[in-house]
Design a protein around this motif. Structure first.
Motif, PDB file in Angstrom:
ATOM      1  N   TYR A 242      47.284  47.664  46.947  1.00  0.00           N
ATOM      2  CA  TYR A 242      45.882  47.414  47.004  1.00  0.00           C
ATOM      3  C   TYR A 242      45.175  48.781  46.335  1.00  0.00           C
ATOM      4  O   TYR A 242      45.292  49.859  47.089  1.00  0.00           O
ATOM      5  CB  TYR A 242      45.087  46.973  48.000  1.00  0.00           C
ATOM      6  CG  TYR A 242      45.665  45.728  48.609  1.00  0.00           C
ATOM      7  CD1 TYR A 242      44.942  44.429  48.083  1.00  0.00           C
ATOM      8  CD2 TYR A 242      46.578  45.482  49.623  1.00  0.00           C
ATOM      9  CE1 TYR A 242      45.433  43.243  48.662  1.00  0.00           C
ATOM     10  CE2 TYR A 242      46.941  44.242  49.866  1.00  0.00           C
ATOM     11  CZ  TYR A 242      46.240  43.105  49.610  1.00  0.00           C
ATOM     12  OH  TYR A 242      46.628  41.826  49.927  1.00  0.00           O
ATOM     13  N   TRP A 263      42.313  52.257  36.620  1.00  0.00           N
ATOM     14  CA  TRP A 263      41.903  51.194  36.525  1.00  0.00           C
ATOM     15  C   TRP A 263      40.031  51.360  36.500  1.00  0.00           C
ATOM     16  O   TRP A 263      39.295  50.602  36.717  1.00  0.00           O
ATOM     17  CB  TRP A 263      42.127  50.373  37.714  1.00  0.00           C
ATOM     18  CG  TRP A 263      43.541  49.968  37.862  1.00  0.00           C
ATOM     19  CD1 TRP A 263      44.016  48.877  37.391  1.00  0.00           C
ATOM     20  CD2 TRP A 263      44.528  50.633  38.341  1.00  0.00           C
ATOM     21  NE1 TRP A 263      45.312  48.871  37.354  1.00  0.00           N
ATOM     22  CE2 TRP A 263      45.872  49.748  38.145  1.00  0.00           C
ATOM     23  CE3 TRP A 263      44.519  51.879  38.983  1.00  0.00           C
ATOM     24  CZ2 TRP A 263      46.922  50.209  38.520  1.00  0.00           C
ATOM     25  CZ3 TRP A 263      45.996  52.307  39.265  1.00  0.00           C
ATOM     26  CH2 TRP A 263      47.054  51.437  39.220  1.00  0.00           C
ATOM     27  N   ASN A 266      38.487  48.440  34.799  1.00  0.00           N
ATOM     28  CA  ASN A 266      38.423  46.922  35.302  1.00  0.00           C
ATOM     29  C   ASN A 266      37.025  46.585  36.075  1.00  0.00           C
ATOM     30  O   ASN A 266      36.437  47.522  36.462  1.00  0.00           O
ATOM     31  CB  ASN A 266      39.356  47.167  36.477  1.00  0.00           C
ATOM     32  CG  ASN A 266      39.469  45.810  37.309  1.00  0.00           C
ATOM     33  OD1 ASN A 266      38.775  45.463  38.188  1.00  0.00           O
ATOM     34  ND2 ASN A 266      40.314  44.877  36.887  1.00  0.00           N
ATOM     35  N   LEU A 272      42.049  45.454  43.914  1.00  0.00           N
ATOM     36  CA  LEU A 272      43.071  44.634  43.275  1.00  0.00           C
ATOM     37  C   LEU A 272      44.502  44.441  43.836  1.00  0.00           C
ATOM     38  O   LEU A 272      44.927  45.921  44.242  1.00  0.00           O
ATOM     39  CB  LEU A 272      43.164  45.205  41.963  1.00  0.00           C
ATOM     40  CG  LEU A 272      41.873  45.688  40.909  1.00  0.00           C
ATOM     41  CD1 LEU A 272      41.973  46.535  39.868  1.00  0.00           C
ATOM     42  CD2 LEU A 272      41.020  44.321  40.676  1.00  0.00           C
ATOM     43  N   LEU A 274      48.169  44.566  43.434  1.00  0.00           N
ATOM     44  CA  LEU A 274      49.204  44.890  42.678  1.00  0.00           C
ATOM     45  C   LEU A 274      50.541  45.014  42.872  1.00  0.00           C
ATOM     46  O   LEU A 274      50.912  45.628  43.964  1.00  0.00           O
ATOM     47  CB  LEU A 274      48.640  46.010  41.634  1.00  0.00           C
ATOM     48  CG  LEU A 274      47.425  46.139  41.023  1.00  0.00           C
ATOM     49  CD1 LEU A 274      46.953  47.571  40.248  1.00  0.00           C
ATOM     50  CD2 LEU A 274      47.354  44.925  39.928  1.00  0.00           C
ATOM     51  N   THR A 278      53.506  47.707  38.693  1.00  0.00           N
ATOM     52  CA  THR A 278      52.378  47.804  37.931  1.00  0.00           C
ATOM     53  C   THR A 278      51.904  49.125  38.051  1.00  0.00           C
ATOM     54  O   THR A 278      51.190  50.148  37.411  1.00  0.00           O
ATOM     55  CB  THR A 278      51.308  46.999  38.054  1.00  0.00           C
ATOM     56  OG1 THR A 278      51.790  45.615  37.715  1.00  0.00           O
ATOM     57  CG2 THR A 278      50.188  47.078  37.380  1.00  0.00           C
ATOM     58  N   LYS A 282      51.291  52.351  35.413  1.00  0.00           N
ATOM     59  CA  LYS A 282      49.934  52.760  34.916  1.00  0.00           C
ATOM     60  C   LYS A 282      49.303  54.141  35.689  1.00  0.00           C
ATOM     61  O   LYS A 282      48.715  54.762  35.190  1.00  0.00           O
ATOM     62  CB  LYS A 282      49.023  51.760  35.201  1.00  0.00           C
ATOM     63  CG  LYS A 282      49.054  50.458  34.597  1.00  0.00           C
ATOM     64  CD  LYS A 282      47.899  49.489  34.585  1.00  0.00           C
ATOM     65  CE  LYS A 282      46.619  50.188  33.862  1.00  0.00           C
ATOM     66  NZ  LYS A 282      45.686  49.402  33.627  1.00  0.00           N
TER      67      LYS A 282
END
Length: 368
Positions: A242, A263, A266, A272, A274, A278, A282
């Protein structure tokens, strides 16, 4: 028609004129909160953060000893008698705020007491002066009934299906949706609503003004930093990682600290969920890694690897630039939501040491 309206307005102090739209309180940052003062009551509307254009809850705050105006019950408003002097608190966040407003005597019951790092709450539960009401997700109904509280403060969640049997009680549920605000100062500004509920409006206004001033000064200082390192937040919970969404209060603090965040663009609030893949793709090369944890022992690199070997793939882990906030030994959750300046200071201390703000308070270097 004008005569009828005039007569209705003069028919008693408990009435509000049919043409009275009230006096809207100007809020600088909060986007999910609207406060309108009327004659005899204050109307507070909470916007639904998950359904744009809809209302999550509407309250009518009516002073004790006063008649409830007819208009206060319109639009499905929940009437709350103020000041609230006996309440059940569902989160450690509000316990800290109530104490800071000088209204600790209003806390008659708490949920999830094992996570509340406030001495007077822990002592009160042991002595029996504060009731341990069990889990915040499923409070102990019998204890709450015995207490006869004037309100219950609980946090709403998307698609939660409500609060179960506790909604059957004739006790107003105050939904603490402040955590869904898109900015840190927006969340902190909800202190003005809570101050109204607790009869501490002046203290709440003073607190917010002080927090706002310090926060904006820190933000201005961070903008002068010579570099802008990147950051990864938090860690795996089971198989999900998270991270704060771009339009969450923590996401805003990261941005105001002049730190790059994968992010940041976003548009969501909250967190979020994930997968690890990911995260590595990222933010695996982020300069800094900040995470929160709850443990009787300080985090070290060896224990992190034991917890999950995948952490060794993070650049910040390999370069020993990881910082942990132990929520078991700090008042992170009790203080930072309504004092975001304290958290912003931590981020700046670590990301921009050249600004010489001193040592961080919550996020400390992970032990070797």
């Amino acid at each position: 028609m004008a005569s009828i309206l005039l007569l209705s307005a003069c028919g008693g102090n408990s009435r509000v004129s049919a043409t009275d739209d009230g006096d809207t309180l100007h809020l600088k940052y909060a986007r999910n909160l609207t406060i309108v003062r009327h004659e005899g009551f204050t109307e507070v509307s909470l916007s639904d953060p998950w359904n744009q254009g809809k209302t999550l809850h509407r309250y009518a705050l009516v002073p004790k000893g006063k008649e409830v105006p007819t208009e206060a019950r319109q639009n499905g408003s929940t009437v709350v008698r103020v000041p609230v002097e006996k309440t059940v608190v569902g989160t450690s966040v509000l316990c800290g705020l109530i104490d800071g407003l000088g209204r600790r005597q209003a806390i008659s019951g708490v949920c999830d007491v094992q996570y509340v790092n406030i001495p007077f709450v822990q002592q009160g539960c042991k002595a029996g002066t504060i009731a341990d009401c069990g889990s915040g997700l499923a409070p102990t109904l019998e204890k709450i009934i015995d207490m006869e509280p004037e309100s219950i403060f609980l946090s709403p969640f998307q698609n939660s299906g409500g609060y179960g049997r506790i909604e059957e009680l004739d006790v107003p549920i105050v939904e603490m949706a402040d955590y869904m605000e898109a900015s840190a100062l927006g969340r902190a500004e909800w202190v003005r609503f809570y101050g109204m509920l607790l009869g501490a409006e002046r203290q709440a206004d003073s607190l917010f003004a002080s927090v706002e001033k310090d926060y904006l000064q820190l933000k201005q200082l961070a903008a002068k930093a010579s570099s802008s390192p990147s950051i990864l937040m938090d860690k795996l919970t089971s198989s999900v990682w998270y991270v704060p969404a771009g339009h969450s209060s923590v996401g805003g603090i990261i941005r105001d600290a002049n730190i790059r965040y994968a992010w940041s663009d976003n548009g969501q609030g909250g967190s979020l969920p994930l997968p690890l893949e990911t995260i590595l793709e990222k933010a695996g090369q982020a300069d800094l890694w900040f995470f929160r944890y709850n443990s009787p022992q300080p985090a070290d690199y060896r224990s992190l690897l034991t917890e999950n070997p995948a952490y060794n793939q993070l650049r910040a882990f390999k370069e020993h630039r990881a910082y942990g906030c132990n929520t078991a030994t700090t008042t992170f959750y009790e203080n930072t939501p309504f004092h975001p300046n304290l958290l912003l200071r931590d981020f700046i201390c670590i990301a921009h040491p050249e600004l010489q703000l001193g040592e961080p308070r919550y996020f400390l270097p992970v032990r070797e």
